[in-house]
Design an enzyme around this catalytic site. Structure first.
Site, PDB file in Angstrom:
ATOM      1  N   CYS A  16      -4.701  -3.858  -6.491  1.00  0.00           N
ATOM      2  CA  CYS A  16      -3.379  -4.440  -6.227  1.00  0.00           C
ATOM      3  C   CYS A  16      -3.464  -5.510  -5.157  1.00  0.00           C
ATOM      4  CB  CYS A  16      -2.404  -3.337  -5.822  1.00  0.00           C
ATOM      5  SG  CYS A  16      -0.783  -3.980  -5.379  1.00  0.00           S
ATOM      6  N   CYS A  67      -0.581  -5.598  -2.697  1.00  0.00           N
ATOM      7  CA  CYS A  67      -0.576  -4.493  -1.719  1.00  0.00           C
ATOM      8  C   CYS A  67      -1.621  -4.728  -0.623  1.00  0.00           C
ATOM      9  CB  CYS A  67      -0.908  -3.157  -2.364  1.00  0.00           C
ATOM     10  SG  CYS A  67      -0.102  -2.834  -3.916  1.00  0.00           S
ATOM     11  N   ASP A  68      -2.812  -5.182  -1.015  1.00  0.00           N
ATOM     12  CA  ASP A  68      -3.951  -5.146  -0.097  1.00  0.00           C
ATOM     13  C   ASP A  68      -4.513  -6.511   0.312  1.00  0.00           C
ATOM     14  OD1 ASP A  68      -3.873  -2.370  -0.204  1.00  0.00           O
ATOM     15  OD2 ASP A  68      -5.107  -2.314  -2.008  1.00  0.00           O
TER      16      ASP A  68
END
Ligand code: NDP
Length: 313
Positions: A137, A140-141
């Site tokens: 992701c 997300c990261d």
């Protein structure tokens, strides 16, 4: 039946685009749907960035905002949301018996909108380093990889989108694709190819992720599939953009699944068990778009409503 077990007209599994559209329609039909939000609330849209192809948003809309709007719309008509997920289901009895992490629910109709989850390469070193450099992701990261070199695996739109997003943080993004032709749409591929921070390596597979002992990724062993030669790529992040697996394993043997685990439906959203409907990415291996997921969510809701009416509820 025990008094303590709740009986619902409609339970919807999953809170992505398909599940939320089904929730809007069944809620407006006064069925008081219960939505079990699942492991990834909001589904794939909630971890994407700009959605440019959802009709009605000429300038695009952020995925999480689109999902949030749908949820509010469903809640306004009485849909109930629960942070819970299905552990097992017995679809051989009526009403259907659903065991969840928080208890048991009986449902007269079940709408499966459990979507699909990111696929992994399956290398032991990859699995060992998830959260320590390996991710599926980018939104997300990506933030953790400021000024670092990273790799994205895949040749579809997801890989292109992840790579483009990651250029915000990374000093360089290597797209590693196992073939030399791409599934990605022309516009996304061209955007990636034109980006100064992106380098595309075709005919390249990942053999190993380095850094397991240190619990911190420090590189990749990659193979050129034409020359068969291996080399080391000094990247500190690896993002997988290689497609998704349908979340339908728990229904194996009760409804029909195809060879890749997608739910087989007839008449668009009907499964082989009357009263059980499937919509969105868990049954659609062909289109997999937000708008088609929403469309099939609507169909599932209308079919559930019809089924309940025909069965006197
Ligand atoms: P795709 O199936 O389109 O692409 C998956 C890619 O991963 C392929 O290039 C495939 O290679 C590669 N791959 C699969 N398994 C492996 C493996 N084990 N090792 C190495 N490579 C592998 O999936 P996407 O998730 O990219 O896209 C799914 C759908 O969602 C598409 O319809 C896409 O258009 C849509 N989408 C749209 C977006 C947008 O419009 N903004 C953003 C993201 C997705 P190969 O080609 O060799 O099979």
């Amino acid at each position: 039946m025990s008094d303590s077990i709740e009986l619902r007209d409609t339970v919807i599994l999953g809170s992505g685009c398909a599940g939320l559209t089904a929730a809007i329609y069944t809620a407006r039909a006064n069925l008081r749907p219960l939505v079990l939000e699942g492991h990834e609330p909001g589904g794939q849209l909630s971890i994407t960035t700009l959605v440019e192809n959802f009709p009605g948003w000429p300038d695009g809309i952020q995925g999480p905002e689109l999902i949030d709007n749908m949820k509010k719309q469903a809640a306004r008509f009485g849909a109930e949301f629960r942070t819970d997920h299905l552990v097992s289901a017995d679809l051989s009895v009526k009403p259907f018996r659903l065991k969840t992490t928080h208890g048991e629910i009986h449902a007269r109709t079940l709408i499966i909108a459990s979507g699909a989850s990111a696929r992994w390469l399956g290398l032991p070193s990859e699995q060992a380093l998830i959260g320590h450099g390996v991710s599926s992701c980018a939104t997300c990261d990506g933030f953790f990889f400021r000024d670092q070199q990273i790799a994205v695996v895949g040749g579809g739109d997801t890989a292109m989108e992840e790579a483009l997003f990651l250029t915000r943080f990374a000093s360089k993004v290597h797209i590693l694709h196992r073939r030399d032709s791409f599934r990605a749409s022309k516009v996304m591929l061209e955007r990636a190819m034109a980006h100064p921070k992106i380098e595309i390596c075709t005919n390249t597979t990942v053999e190993e992720v380095l850094g397991v002992e240190e619990q911190s990724m420090r590189g990749l062993v990659v193979r050129n599939t034409v020359t068969r030669e291996t080399s080391t790529l000094n990247v500190t992040g690896l993002f997988l953009g290689i497609g998704h697996e349908p979340n339908a394993k728990m229904f194996a043997g009760q409804i029909d699944l195809d060879d890749d685990g997608y739910i087989l439906t007839h008449s668009n959203v009907l499964t082989r068990v009357p009263g059980v409907f499937a919509c969105g990415d868990v049954q659609d291996r062909r289109y997999r778009q937000a708008i088609t997921a929403a469309g099939s969510g609507c169909m599932a809701a209308l079919e559930a409503e019809k089924y309940l009416e025909e069965h006197g509820h």
